[in-house]
Enzyme design. Structure first.
Site, PDB file in Angstrom:
ATOM      1  N   ASP A  18       0.884  -1.160   0.000  1.00  8.03           N
ATOM      2  CA  ASP A  18       0.000   0.000   0.000  1.00  8.03           C
ATOM      3  C   ASP A  18       0.920   1.206   0.000  1.00  8.03           C
ATOM      4  O   ASP A  18       1.660   1.414   0.960  1.00  8.03           O
ATOM      5  CB  ASP A  18      -0.874  -0.058   1.256  1.00  8.03           C
ATOM      6  CG  ASP A  18      -1.793   1.150   1.409  1.00  8.03           C
ATOM      7  OD1 ASP A  18      -1.519   2.196   0.777  1.00  8.03           O
ATOM      8  OD2 ASP A  18      -2.760   1.040   2.182  1.00  8.03           O
ATOM      9  N   ASP A  54      -6.796  -0.406  -1.669  1.00  5.34           N
ATOM     10  CA  ASP A  54      -5.658   0.515  -1.647  1.00  5.34           C
ATOM     11  C   ASP A  54      -4.318  -0.200  -1.763  1.00  5.34           C
ATOM     12  O   ASP A  54      -3.270   0.403  -1.542  1.00  5.34           O
ATOM     13  CB  ASP A  54      -5.701   1.382  -0.380  1.00  5.34           C
ATOM     14  CG  ASP A  54      -5.598   0.576   0.901  1.00  5.34           C
ATOM     15  OD1 ASP A  54      -5.502  -0.662   0.836  1.00  5.34           O
ATOM     16  OD2 ASP A  54      -5.620   1.189   1.984  1.00  5.34           O
ATOM     17  N   GLY A  86      18.115  -6.017  -0.159  1.00  2.10           N
ATOM     18  CA  GLY A  86      18.234  -7.344  -0.762  1.00  2.10           C
ATOM     19  C   GLY A  86      16.972  -8.175  -0.840  1.00  2.10           C
ATOM     20  O   GLY A  86      16.826  -8.998  -1.741  1.00  2.10           O
ATOM     21  N   ASP A 101      -7.990  -7.016   0.744  1.00  2.00           N
ATOM     22  CA  ASP A 101      -7.789  -5.710   1.382  1.00  2.00           C
ATOM     23  C   ASP A 101      -8.590  -5.652   2.676  1.00  2.00           C
ATOM     24  O   ASP A 101      -9.662  -6.256   2.780  1.00  2.00           O
ATOM     25  CB  ASP A 101      -8.238  -4.586   0.427  1.00  2.00           C
ATOM     26  CG  ASP A 101      -7.883  -3.196   0.985  1.00  2.00           C
ATOM     27  OD1 ASP A 101      -6.898  -3.091   1.746  1.00  2.00           O
ATOM     28  OD2 ASP A 101      -8.590  -2.224   0.650  1.00  2.00           O
ATOM     29  N   TYR A 147       0.779   0.189  14.791  1.00  2.00           N
ATOM     30  CA  TYR A 147      -0.179  -0.049  13.715  1.00  2.00           C
ATOM     31  C   TYR A 147       0.164   0.820  12.517  1.00  2.00           C
ATOM     32  O   TYR A 147       0.267   2.033  12.633  1.00  2.00           O
ATOM     33  CB  TYR A 147      -1.602   0.262  14.187  1.00  2.00           C
ATOM     34  CG  TYR A 147      -2.615   0.117  13.077  1.00  2.00           C
ATOM     35  CD1 TYR A 147      -2.977  -1.145  12.616  1.00  2.00           C
ATOM     36  CD2 TYR A 147      -3.169   1.218  12.466  1.00  2.00           C
ATOM     37  CE1 TYR A 147      -3.873  -1.297  11.574  1.00  2.00           C
ATOM     38  CE2 TYR A 147      -4.074   1.079  11.425  1.00  2.00           C
ATOM     39  CZ  TYR A 147      -4.423  -0.180  10.990  1.00  2.00           C
ATOM     40  OH  TYR A 147      -5.314  -0.320   9.963  1.00  2.00           O
ATOM     41  N   LYS A 169      -3.297  -2.682   7.904  1.00  2.00           N
ATOM     42  CA  LYS A 169      -3.403  -4.122   8.087  1.00  2.00           C
ATOM     43  C   LYS A 169      -2.483  -4.780   7.064  1.00  2.00           C
ATOM     44  O   LYS A 169      -2.023  -4.128   6.130  1.00  2.00           O
ATOM     45  CB  LYS A 169      -4.867  -4.550   7.914  1.00  2.00           C
ATOM     46  CG  LYS A 169      -5.283  -5.693   8.803  1.00  2.00           C
ATOM     47  CD  LYS A 169      -5.232  -5.376  10.276  1.00  2.00           C
ATOM     48  CE  LYS A 169      -5.404  -6.616  11.119  1.00  2.00           C
ATOM     49  NZ  LYS A 169      -5.169  -6.344  12.542  1.00  2.00           N
ATOM     50  N   TYR A 218      -1.223  -2.602  19.186  1.00  2.00           N
ATOM     51  CA  TYR A 218      -0.463  -1.862  18.170  1.00  2.00           C
ATOM     52  C   TYR A 218      -1.233  -0.671  17.607  1.00  2.00           C
ATOM     53  O   TYR A 218      -0.753   0.025  16.736  1.00  2.00           O
ATOM     54  CB  TYR A 218      -0.064  -2.805  17.026  1.00  2.00           C
ATOM     55  CG  TYR A 218       0.798  -3.934  17.495  1.00  2.00           C
ATOM     56  CD1 TYR A 218       2.159  -3.732  17.735  1.00  2.00           C
ATOM     57  CD2 TYR A 218       0.256  -5.190  17.743  1.00  2.00           C
ATOM     58  CE1 TYR A 218       2.956  -4.750  18.200  1.00  2.00           C
ATOM     59  CE2 TYR A 218       1.049  -6.227  18.197  1.00  2.00           C
ATOM     60  CZ  TYR A 218       2.393  -6.002  18.419  1.00  2.00           C
ATOM     61  OH  TYR A 218       3.187  -7.014  18.885  1.00  2.00           O
TER      62      TYR A 218
END
Ligand code: 13P
Ligand code: 13P
Ligand code: MG
Ligand code: MG
Length: 377
Positions: free
Chosen positions: A18, A59, A111, A139, A236, A239, A359
């Protein structure tokens, strides 16, 4: 005639991030898709990629690529990383899209994009005579959302008829389960270890399915992304909207057996602020756009035939498998379930439990209340 030609292996890499969207966390901007396509087209022209398809689920910008370089290859991962960066710089930032560069958690590429924010589902295969694959992307949810359908597809004989009818599948499938907390994996051969599989993967927030192999010959059948952004960044971010690749037919579950489990819009974690549960709604690409309470969570399924690395669909477009009317009922059920679950407001289980909320911004709200607590009399 005996075919003595040695086929080179093909790697399918589905890498997503996203990097910003229009109207909140709603949808990728068409210009973002164009810039990503330009990047991948350059790499196809210079011979790095065999083929590619750029799409979005809500998104999340999804790069489906085929090449000969194998899994975890730094050239391919670097290409994906630079593509996400270029889209962010050329489109997300100038248009001031929402959460520009959201999933790019570190400054410099080192990497392998795993652990840097983007989600990765990859498999290296020897193409069979016909190689039907389905690329899934979701999503407003997390990798654990794929566990129930993957169990139904590869381990549940009441769902996947091939497990019963096709002798090639009779020995079952081995699931590689990833513990997102300890960063360890365990292989479980089903049906023998079916109950162990369910013991672990029933905890969808912690144990997720990374790969699935046909047990008798270790043929790779499915690969899914396992990124948990909050565990990387400690807060957070968004997701961990997952993606996965599933091979189908001829000794593997048929396309219809792979799709059918999504006809039940099961409850998944995600939805608004990644902090709630909601039904996973199967949709065509045009309807991969979350609205209602930033949801309900969506999943798309794109079908291709892989032919010497080329992604064969209908002209430039894949088979948009959930666009079919056969999934209308599932969408109706998902809408009903969304209404029902949202009537719970912020009360559990509509909102996720305290471990998952750790979170989010909720702890700072609770912190403010701390001084006001007095010993209970
Ligand atoms: P296969 O040809 O891949 O065995 O598929 C069986 C089938 O009839 C699918 O519904
Ligand atoms: P995404 O994870 O899709 O960016 O959504 C984040 C969010 O907060 C939705 O309400
Ligand atoms: Mg977002
Ligand atoms: Mg998203």
């Amino acid at each position: 005639m005996l075919d003595l030609s040695v086929r080179a292996k093909t790697t399918i890499s589905l890498i997503k991030a996203d990097v910003g969207s229009v109207a909140g966390h709603h949808r990728v901007h068409p210009r973002q898709i164009e810039v990503a396509r330009d990047c991948l087209e350059r790499s196809k022209k210079d011979g790095t990629l065999l083929d590619y398809y750029v799409f979005n689920c809500g998104d999340d910008l999804e790069l489906l690529m085929t090449h000969r370089l194998g899994e975890n290859n730094s050239t391919i991962h670097g290409l994906a990383w630079n593509t996400f960066k270029e889209v962010t710089e050329k489109v997300s930032k100038p248009l001031r899209l929402y959460a520009a560069g959201q999933d790019l958690l570190v400054e410099a590429f080192s990497g392998n994009v795993k652990g840097m924010g983007p989600g990765v589902a990859e498999m290296e295969i020897e193409e069979r005579v016909a190689e039907p694959i389905v690329a899934f992307a979701a999503d407003k949810t997390e990798p654990g959302a794929f566990s129930l359908p993957l169990y139904r597809i590869f381990a549940d004989p009441t769902s996947c008829a091939g497990l019963v009818i096709d002798p090639a599948m009779h020995e079952g499938f081995t699931f590689r389960v990833f513990d997102v907390v300890e960063s360890k994996t365990v292989d479980l051969a089903c049906p023998t270890e079916l109950y162990d599989l369910l013991a672990l993967t029933g905890t969808t927030s912690r144990y997720v399915i990374e790969k699935i192999f046909r047990t008798r010959d270790k043929l790779i059948a499915a690969a899914a992304s396992t990124t948990r952004l909050s565990l990387i960044s400690g807060r957070y971010v968004g997701k961990d909207d997952p993606c996965m690749i599933v091979r189908c037919q001829h000794g593997l579950p048929a396309v219809g057996e792979v799709l059918q489990p999504f006809g039940f819009p099961h409850l998944v974690a995600g939805f608004m602020r990644g902090s709630h549960i909601g039904p996973l709604m199967p949709v065509g690409l045009d309807n991969a756009r979350c609205t209602f309470f930033d949801g309900p969570p969506r999943v798309v399924a794109l079908g291709f035939n892989l032919t010497d690395g080329r992604l064969i669909g209908f002209g430039d477009e894949p088979a948009d498998l959930f666009a079919d009317v056969a999934f209308d009922r599932a969408r109706d059920v998902a809408n009903d379930v969304s209404d029902y679950v949202r009537r719970h407001g912020e009360f559990m289980p509509a909102r996720l439990g305290p471990e998952e909320m750790e979170y989010t911004t909720l702890p700072s709200v609770l912190e403010r209340l701390k001084p006001r607590f007095k010993p209970a009399s």
